[in-house]
Structures are given as structure tokens and as C-alpha cells.
Motif scaffolding. Structure first.
Motif, mmCIF file in Angstrom:
data_model
loop_
_atom_site.group_PDB
_atom_site.id
_atom_site.type_symbol
_atom_site.label_atom_id
_atom_site.label_comp_id
_atom_site.label_asym_id
_atom_site.label_seq_id
_atom_site.Cartn_x
_atom_site.Cartn_y
_atom_site.Cartn_z
ATOM 1 N N SER A 60 0.812 -1.220 0.000
ATOM 2 C CA SER A 60 0.000 0.000 0.000
ATOM 3 C C SER A 60 0.841 1.264 0.000
ATOM 4 O O SER A 60 1.964 1.281 0.501
ATOM 5 N N CYS A 61 0.253 2.331 -0.541
ATOM 6 C CA CYS A 61 0.900 3.642 -0.618
ATOM 7 C C CYS A 61 0.030 4.666 0.106
ATOM 8 O O CYS A 61 -1.150 4.832 -0.218
ATOM 9 N N HIS A 62 0.613 5.350 1.081
ATOM 10 C CA HIS A 62 -0.098 6.341 1.879
ATOM 11 C C HIS A 62 0.665 7.662 1.829
ATOM 12 O O HIS A 62 1.886 7.675 2.004
ATOM 13 N N GLY A 63 -0.048 8.762 1.620
ATOM 14 C CA GLY A 63 0.626 10.051 1.527
ATOM 15 C C GLY A 63 1.269 10.519 2.809
ATOM 16 O O GLY A 63 2.141 11.373 2.786
ATOM 17 N N GLY A 64 0.858 9.958 3.919
ATOM 18 C CA GLY A 64 1.468 10.358 5.175
ATOM 19 C C GLY A 64 0.810 9.686 6.355
ATOM 20 O O GLY A 64 -0.419 9.539 6.401
ATOM 21 N N GLU A 83 4.983 1.416 -9.187
ATOM 22 C CA GLU A 83 4.702 0.016 -8.855
ATOM 23 C C GLU A 83 5.404 -0.451 -7.577
ATOM 24 O O GLU A 83 5.745 -1.630 -7.435
ATOM 25 N N LEU A 84 5.595 0.499 -6.652
ATOM 26 C CA LEU A 84 6.092 0.121 -5.329
ATOM 27 C C LEU A 84 4.941 -0.428 -4.494
ATOM 28 O O LEU A 84 5.146 -1.225 -3.585
ATOM 29 N N GLY A 85 3.738 0.021 -4.805
ATOM 30 C CA GLY A 85 2.543 -0.448 -4.122
ATOM 31 C C GLY A 85 1.462 -0.815 -5.115
ATOM 32 O O GLY A 85 1.543 -0.482 -6.306
ATOM 33 N N ASP A 86 0.428 -1.482 -4.610
ATOM 34 C CA ASP A 86 -0.679 -1.946 -5.457
ATOM 35 C C ASP A 86 -1.938 -1.115 -5.268
ATOM 36 O O ASP A 86 -2.883 -1.221 -6.056
ATOM 37 N N ILE A 87 -1.956 -0.299 -4.227
ATOM 38 C CA ILE A 87 -3.120 0.536 -3.940
ATOM 39 C C ILE A 87 -2.630 1.816 -3.278
ATOM 40 O O ILE A 87 -1.696 1.788 -2.474
ATOM 41 N N ALA A 88 -3.238 2.950 -3.650
ATOM 42 C CA ALA A 88 -2.852 4.243 -3.075
ATOM 43 C C ALA A 88 -4.073 4.911 -2.466
ATOM 44 O O ALA A 88 -5.165 4.879 -3.048
ATOM 45 N N PHE A 89 -3.877 5.529 -1.311
ATOM 46 C CA PHE A 89 -4.951 6.227 -0.614
ATOM 47 C C PHE A 89 -4.700 7.726 -0.735
ATOM 48 O O PHE A 89 -3.726 8.245 -0.177
ATOM 49 N N VAL A 90 -5.572 8.411 -1.484
ATOM 50 C CA VAL A 90 -5.302 9.791 -1.880
ATOM 51 C C VAL A 90 -6.592 10.621 -1.908
ATOM 52 O O VAL A 90 -7.683 10.129 -1.640
ATOM 53 N N LYS A 91 -6.433 11.879 -2.288
ATOM 54 C CA LYS A 91 -7.539 12.806 -2.523
ATOM 55 C C LYS A 91 -8.192 12.470 -3.866
ATOM 56 O O LYS A 91 -7.521 11.995 -4.789
ATOM 57 N N GLY A 92 -9.487 12.727 -3.988
ATOM 58 C CA GLY A 92 -10.244 12.300 -5.150
ATOM 59 C C GLY A 92 -9.746 12.771 -6.498
ATOM 60 O O GLY A 92 -9.936 12.084 -7.505
ATOM 61 N N ASP A 93 -9.079 13.941 -6.558
ATOM 62 C CA ASP A 93 -8.641 14.467 -7.857
ATOM 63 C C ASP A 93 -7.150 14.249 -8.125
ATOM 64 O O ASP A 93 -6.618 14.746 -9.117
ATOM 65 N N THR A 94 -6.475 13.495 -7.271
ATOM 66 C CA THR A 94 -5.015 13.350 -7.371
ATOM 67 C C THR A 94 -4.574 12.785 -8.713
ATOM 68 O O THR A 94 -3.629 13.290 -9.335
#
Length: 415
Positions: A187-191, A268-279
Motif C-alpha cells: 500500500s501507498c499512503h501520503g502520510g 509500482e512500489l505499491g498496489d493501492i494508493a490512498f489519496v484525494k479524489g482528484d489526485t
């Protein structure tokens, strides 16, 4: 003092369209910025109405702004001017902001993390910072800070959607795909501790796995095989998915924020990213803020709906999200004098600044969210403004320190 409650600093971005081309040219070119000085000198104080005068230069690692003699008698200048705390890549943009509203923003204070900015404001070394909702709750609870203004987005919106983004091919392989299908993936998280990047999805996963014994970091690392979650608070990074080699945190800021989380997914370091809707619309190869790493199209990705299924990315995820997050906020210390706070708000919501601030590539990439179209004065106390985000932040905080309650602080702090 009558303070206008809103100001449209910037013209709207073009309406997003999936796969569209948003080449953007600002009508005004920002003034050339001189090189950053290695350091500043002196220090400031922030202790309210009786604060002693401060010298013109700021503390170590500070960046001086352009002064304005006409503002010398203003409330903002009474204790050495207003000092905007900028983190890493925000510094150049902050300096531009200082240059165009120098009757207010006398200085930019440079710090390495948002946490450093909170500490500097608490110590009186800086006056204000612009941060997202999850970190704003931390500032409110732990640093006696209050939110005084918020970003405004399209149609004067004061919220945005927290979403999960995945590769389109994953959705095409399984029409009923859900968040549970990403258990054991990266997973990828902005912070860490940010609302859209961490608190909302981790709280959702907590309810999904129905385990009350794990803290937030344990929830993430037990659900995902690898996590890339840089932190603005020292020692809380989780970076075993931020690199394919050494499993450590890369250069600070590389995978931070919404754009950093999306970069983690693109590379491709992660398979899913959690972000803002327009990112994805902003930072894909077609987007107005595309980067050197923006090698993939918006059409290569889809929203993953938490309850199952996928949806095309168009900037309006609707039900396909973890919920609405309050817009980013400008925060100051509770002890700031009323006259100074009113002067700051009056200036930031002054519509005469529209033309001067119309430089989105300079102030809407890092210092403000790229989709920011103006600022509005917050007329609620901080806890009420943060709303659902504060509730989720408190849930996450209690997972980490169940014996510690913030109820008493909130009862005493009317911010």
C-alpha cells in the motif's frame, strides 16, 4: 472589524475529464525569485498581545521575505510581522506569496516537517501553517493551535473525498473486487496520521477485520505485506514498501502527500494508493501538474470502492470513497492576539489580491492544494470544523494510547 469570509485567489482549473489534456498557462508570470539564503538570523516571539518586538530577521533555517514600510504600523507588524512556516518544497512558493502580499507576510520560516512547524509555532518562532485535516487534529490537541481559514475547491466546496486508487487491470480481472482483495498486497499512503492517506482507510480496515487489539500501525502492517507511509512526525514512518532495494524511507518528501502516494503506485512500489479524489487527474501524464515520474495515463487507474467494485476516475468519486475530508486549514496558536489574527484574515480574504496571487504553478502545488480556488474564514471552533475527521482521528489516537483520553482537553479548549 468586518472581515470578508471568502476570497477567490485563483481562477478555477479546467473541468476534469477522464484522459483529457489540461495544459495550463497562467496569465501572469511570477516575479523572479532570488536564491534561498543559507540561513537567517535573530528570532521572533509569539505570546499574544504583550509580545515584545522582534528583530527583522528570523530564527535559524528561516528565509527572509520582502518587508513593506507601509505595513510597519499594522497589527501584523507589531511583534515582528507574520511568519508563515513552510515545509520542504513549500519554501519557494511561500516566498512568492510573501512577495505579492508583503503588507502581511513578512517572512517565510523553513522547516523540514509539518511537526517541526507545529513546534516552531508553539515556541513562538512562526505564526501560521497550512496543513491537512489529520495533522490539524494533532496540532489542535497537542500544540494548542486553532484553525482560522480553510481552502476552497470547485463550487466553493470545503471538503474533498478520500479515495483508494488501483491499477485498472486489477478491476478488469475481478468486477467484484474489494479492499479485502488487497490484503497481503502493498500500500501507498501520503502520510502517517493524515486524514485521506491514513486515518480514513485504516479506520475502515479496522472495522473490516474487527480487531480491537491492534494499534493503527499494526493494523496496516498485518493487513498489507508492505507499507509506504512517510510521516511528518519523527519516528513514525513505515517505509518497507517505499523502495525495492533497502526497504527504508527515501529522501524526505519523495513519496509524501497525495502526489507522493500516487507516485508510489505509478512506480509500482505499491498496489493501492490512498489519496484525494482528484489526485490522479492532477498528476497523471495528462494532468496539469504532471511530473517527470508521471509516465501513466489517468485511464490506467480506477477508483476502488471500499464496499466493492471500481469506478472511472473523473474527480467525482461519489459513493466510491471513504467519505468527505474537511479542506486543508491555516492554523495559528491559540495565544495569537485577536488584532493580529483579524489582520491576517482580512488580508487573506481580500479580493483585491486575486490578480497578484494568480500564479497556480507557484502557490498551488505545495503550499496550497493544487485544486485550491480561494480561502474562506472558518466561523466554527476547530473541533466542529474538523467534524468526522476529528472523530476518526480520535479513534486512531485511542488505538495507540487507549489509556490517554483527549476528552478533558477538548472540554477545556474552545478552539
Amino acid at each position: 472589524m468586518q472581515i470578508p469570509t471568502t476570497a477567490r485567489f485563483f481562477e478555477p482549473l479546467p473541468a476534469p475529464t477522464s484522459g483529457g489534456d489540461h495544459d495550463f498557462q497562467p496569465p501572469l508570470s511570477p516575479p523572479a525569485l532570488p536564491p534561498l539564503p543559507a540561513d537567517g538570523g535573530g528570532d521572533g516571539s509569539l505570546s499574544g498581545e504583550s509580545a515584545p518586538p522582534s528583530p527583522a530577521a528570523i530564527s535559524e533555517n528561516g528565509v527572509g521575505g520582502d518587508g513593506d514600510e507601509s505595513a510597519a504600523g499594522s497589527p501584523a507588524m507589531a511583534d515582528g510581522g507574520v511568519r508563515w512556516c513552510a515545509v520542504r518544497d513549500e519554501v519557494e512558493e511561500c516566498r512568492f506569496l510573501v512577495s505579492v502580499i508583503n503588507q502581511l507576510m513578512a517572512y517565510t520560516v523553513r522547516r523540514e516537517t509539518a511537526q517541526d512547524c507545529m513546534e516552531s509555532i508553539k515556541k513562538g518562532e512562526a505564526d501560521l501553517v497550512n496543513i491537512e485535516a489529520g495533522l490539524a487534529y494533532n496540532a489542535f490537541i497537542n500544540h494548542s493551535m486553532k484553525a482560522i481559514a480553510n481552502e476552497m475547491y470547485c463550487d466553493h466546496s470545503k471538503t474533498y473525498k478520500a479515495v483508494a486508487v488501483v491499477n485498472r487491470r486489477a478491476c478488469e480481472k475481478n468486477e467484484k473486487i474489494s479492499l479485502m482483495d488487497f490484503k497481503g498486497h502493498k500500500s501507498c499512503h501520503g502520510g502517517y496520521s493524515t486524514a485521506a492517506g491514513w486515518n480514513y482507510p485504516i479506520n475502515y480496515i479496522k472495522n473490516l477485520i474487527n480487531n480491537e487489539d491492534l494499534n493503527d500501525r499494526e493494523i496496516a502492517t498485518s493487513f498489507f505485506s508492505g507499507v509506504c507511509a512517510p510521516s511528518e512526525v519523527e519516528g513514525f514512518d513505515i517505509c518497507n514498501a517505499c523502495s525495492k532495494e533497502n526497504k527504508t524511507c527515501p529522501e524526505k518528501g519523495l513519496y509524501s502527500g497525495h502526489s507522493g502516494a500516487f507516485r508510489c503506485l505509478v512506480e509500482e512500489l505499491g498496489d493501492i494508493a490512498f489519496v484525494k479524489g482528484d489526485t490522479v487527474l492532477l498528476y497523471s501524464m495528462e494532468g496539469p501538474h504532471n511530473q517527470l515520474w508521471s509516465t501513466k495515463s489517468v485511464r490506467d487507474f480506477m477508483y476502488l470502492c471500499p464496499q466493492g467494485g471500481c469506478r472511472e476516475i473523473n474527480g467525482y468519486p461519489g459513493y466510491c470513497s471513504f467519505g468527505a475530508v474537511p479542506a486543508n486549514v491555516i492554523m495559528v496558536h491559540n495565544s495569537m492576539a485577536n488584532k493580529k489574527r483579524e489582520h491576517i484574515l482580512e488580508t487573506l480574504t481580500n479580493t483585491s489580491l486575486v490578480n497578484a496571487l494568480y500564479a497556480p504553478n507557484n502557490v498551488r502545488s505545495h503550499l496550497f492544494s493544487p485544486s485550491t480556488q480561494g480561502l474562506a474564514m472558518i466561523e466554527k471552533v476547530t473541533r466542529l470544523y474538523l467534524g468526522k475527521s476529528a472523530v476518526i482521528s480520535q479513534i486512531i489516537q485511542k488505538l495507540n494510547a487507549p489509556e490517554t483520553s483527549v476528552t478533558s482537553y477538548e472540554a477545556e479548549n474552545g478552539s
